[in-house]
Design an enzyme around this catalytic site. Structure first.
Site, mmCIF file in Angstrom:
data_model
loop_
_atom_site.group_PDB
_atom_site.id
_atom_site.type_symbol
_atom_site.label_atom_id
_atom_site.label_comp_id
_atom_site.label_asym_id
_atom_site.label_seq_id
_atom_site.Cartn_x
_atom_site.Cartn_y
_atom_site.Cartn_z
ATOM 1 C CB THR A 156 45.156 -9.730 -35.785
ATOM 2 O OG1 THR A 156 45.923 -10.548 -36.252
ATOM 3 C CG2 THR A 156 46.294 -8.660 -37.019
ATOM 4 C CG HIS A 157 41.503 -12.529 -35.713
ATOM 5 N ND1 HIS A 157 40.734 -12.643 -36.484
ATOM 6 C CD2 HIS A 157 42.640 -12.316 -36.269
ATOM 7 C CE1 HIS A 157 40.968 -13.991 -37.798
ATOM 8 N NE2 HIS A 157 42.509 -13.124 -37.712
ATOM 9 C CB SER A 278 29.937 1.200 -8.958
ATOM 10 O OG SER A 278 28.312 -0.063 -8.598
ATOM 11 C CE LYS A 284 32.257 -2.163 -12.231
ATOM 12 N NZ LYS A 284 31.353 -2.345 -12.620
ATOM 13 C CG ASN A 286 31.690 1.830 -13.928
ATOM 14 O OD1 ASN A 286 32.513 0.718 -13.853
ATOM 15 N ND2 ASN A 286 30.672 2.079 -12.912
ATOM 16 C CD GLU A 291 30.220 2.311 -19.792
ATOM 17 O OE1 GLU A 291 29.182 0.969 -19.304
ATOM 18 O OE2 GLU A 291 30.508 2.842 -18.702
#
Ligand code: ARG
Length: 464
Positions: A156-157, A278, A284, A286, A291
């Protein structure tokens, strides 16, 4: 040259800019199947009612078949001068069969025609989306069954709160998608009234049989008010609203995948299938697909807002503004379809890193609530008091740089003397999660039951 379909009172043709702003063929060509289906039902009814002869109706039906073949095979040439799909098809029909083609538009207007075509298209698309959404649920349920007992931190949060399981987390999305499917189903149910026969706005003086065309096109009944029939776009708004909410769910899930695949979280790994590298940083991987699902939710929400804004100032009945109903709707539903497919692909592709998740679940004093509950259950402390005692224990552990289960009994007893050695059973994450047996809770046995129930429900849907 004036327009051959409606140019009787016009001496010359439109300005080039007028043609450009007016034409919708660049996007409404997608409605060709629905347009032909609507025309077939309409002309069959006209013949039944004795409004056109059987011979003319027969010629029109054959001509429409030929137009369909031409479009299907890519031979049809769409013309911007003919504005939209309705007039492109009718004009080609006239070339093919001659003047009889002119009888097709008896007791009909492009206003009821476009409302019909678009309803049919939205209805078909909702049906396709439902199949896709069910497939995404299936992917989630399969993973949930496999990882029903894999402990992960619940947040939570975005702060570690209490341990849950990976299967439990995935089933939360199955519930959301179930509501999405329900919203599309509701929209489909309400849209299923046939506007054909409302004509331009007032109905017609011809003795048409609206029940017959409604039935032939799979509608529950004809629409009851001719003005409403041609000016209603609630079916677009409701579908776009359902799409916006569904996209919001997918976006939240996509955001979690983005977080989970970071080296810092490391909760799941995606394969080469759904990631990119990348060009400068060789290490990397991604999560571009996730996204983009998150990003596309922006346009899907925007499409709903745009359509609400188009409609909100329109007096009854049809206004040309309503031609702006299509591109956003196509964009929204096509984007959503792609997002659903990408999410299903990612769910099937993802490998949960069970040890990482379990270690994370145990850190950050995630079993503090279990300790407080234990103090209530085993020692009879009031919950508020138990909360306070647990707070003191957490503070001591944090001071010493230890997790709760690393504290000694003596350390615990220094704060609450009545604590016995059984307390340690309440402190492990496995024990914690196993104890969440309340209905809808995170206990692995619950998750297994829920996942099995969903699997059965989805299998049952496929059979119907
Ligand atoms: N292309 C138009 C649309 O999409 C069809 C209806 C045109 N009706 C009219 N009266 N101009 O809305």
């Amino acid at each position: 040259m004036s327009n051959q379909m409606w140019g009787g009172r016009f001496a010359s043709g439109p300005d080039a800019i007028m043609e450009e702003i007016n034409a919708s063929i660049g996007f409404d060509f997608r409605l060709w199947r629905q347009d032909i289906a609507g025309s077939r039902a309409h002309v069959a009814m006209l013949a039944q009612a004795g409004i056109v002869s059987e011979a003319d109706a027969g010629a029109i039906l054959e001509g429409l078949d030929e137009v369909a073949r031409e479009i299907e095979s890519g031979k049809f040439s769409f013309s911007r001068a003919l504005e939209d799909i309705h007039m492109n098809i009718e004009s080609r029909l006239a070339e093919l069969i001659g003047p009889a083609a002119g009888r097709l538009h008896t007791a009909r207007s492009r206003n009821d025609q476009v409302a019909l075509d678009f309803k049919l298209w939205v209805r078909d698309t909702i049906d396709d989306l439902d199949v896709q959404l069910a497939d995404l649920q299936q992917a989630l349920v399969d993973k949930a069954q496999e990882y029903a007992g894999a402990v992960m931190p619940g947040f939570t949060h975005l702060q570690s709160a209490q341990p849950v399981t990976f299967g439990h987390h995935l089933l939360a999305y199955v519930e959301m998608i179930s509501r999405d499917r329900g919203r599309f189903r509701d929209a489909r149910g309400r849209l299923n009234e046939c506007p054909l026969g409302a004509a331009a706005l007032a109905g017609t003086s011809f003795p048409i049989d609206r029940d017959a065309t409604a039935r032939a096109l799979g509608f529950d009944r004809p629409t009851a008010n001719s003005l409403d029939s041609v000016s209603d776009r609630d079916f677009v708004l409701e579908t776009l609203a359902a799409a916006a909410i569904a996209a919001t769910h997918l976006s939240r899930f996509a955001e979690e995948i983005v977080l989970w695949t970071t080296p810092q979280f490391g909760f799941v790994a995606l394969s080469d299938k759904f990631t990119t590298g990348s060009s400068i940083m060789p290490q990397k991987r991604n999560p571009d697909a996730a996204e983009l699902v998150r990003g596309k939710s922006g346009r899907i929400i925007g499409d709903l807002a745009a359509m609400l804004i188009v409609m909100k100032g329109l007096p009854l009945a049809y206004s040309k503004d309503m031609q702006e109903d299509k591109e956003g709707c196509f964009d929204s539903l096509q984007s959503l379809s792609l997002c659903v497919a990408a999410m299903a692909g990612m769910v099937r592709d993802m490998t949960p890193r069970v040890e990482r998740m379990k270690a994370a679940a145990g850190s950050g004093y995630a079993t503090a609530t279990d300790l407080a509950d234990w103090l209530v259950r085993a020692l009879g402390l009031p919950f508020r008091r138990a909360h306070h005692v647990t707070g003191q224990i957490v503070a001591m552990a944090a001071e010493a740089g230890l997790e709760l289960e690393q504290l000694t009994l003596a350390q615990l007893q220094a704060i609450e003397p009545a604590i016995g050695v059984e307390v340690f059973e309440a402190l492990g994450v496995e024990n914690s999660v196993r104890s969440r047996t309340s209905y809808g809770g995170a206990a692995p046995e619950n998750v297994r039951l829920q996942a099995r129930a969903w699997a059965q429900r989805l299998a049952g849907e496929k059979k119907d």
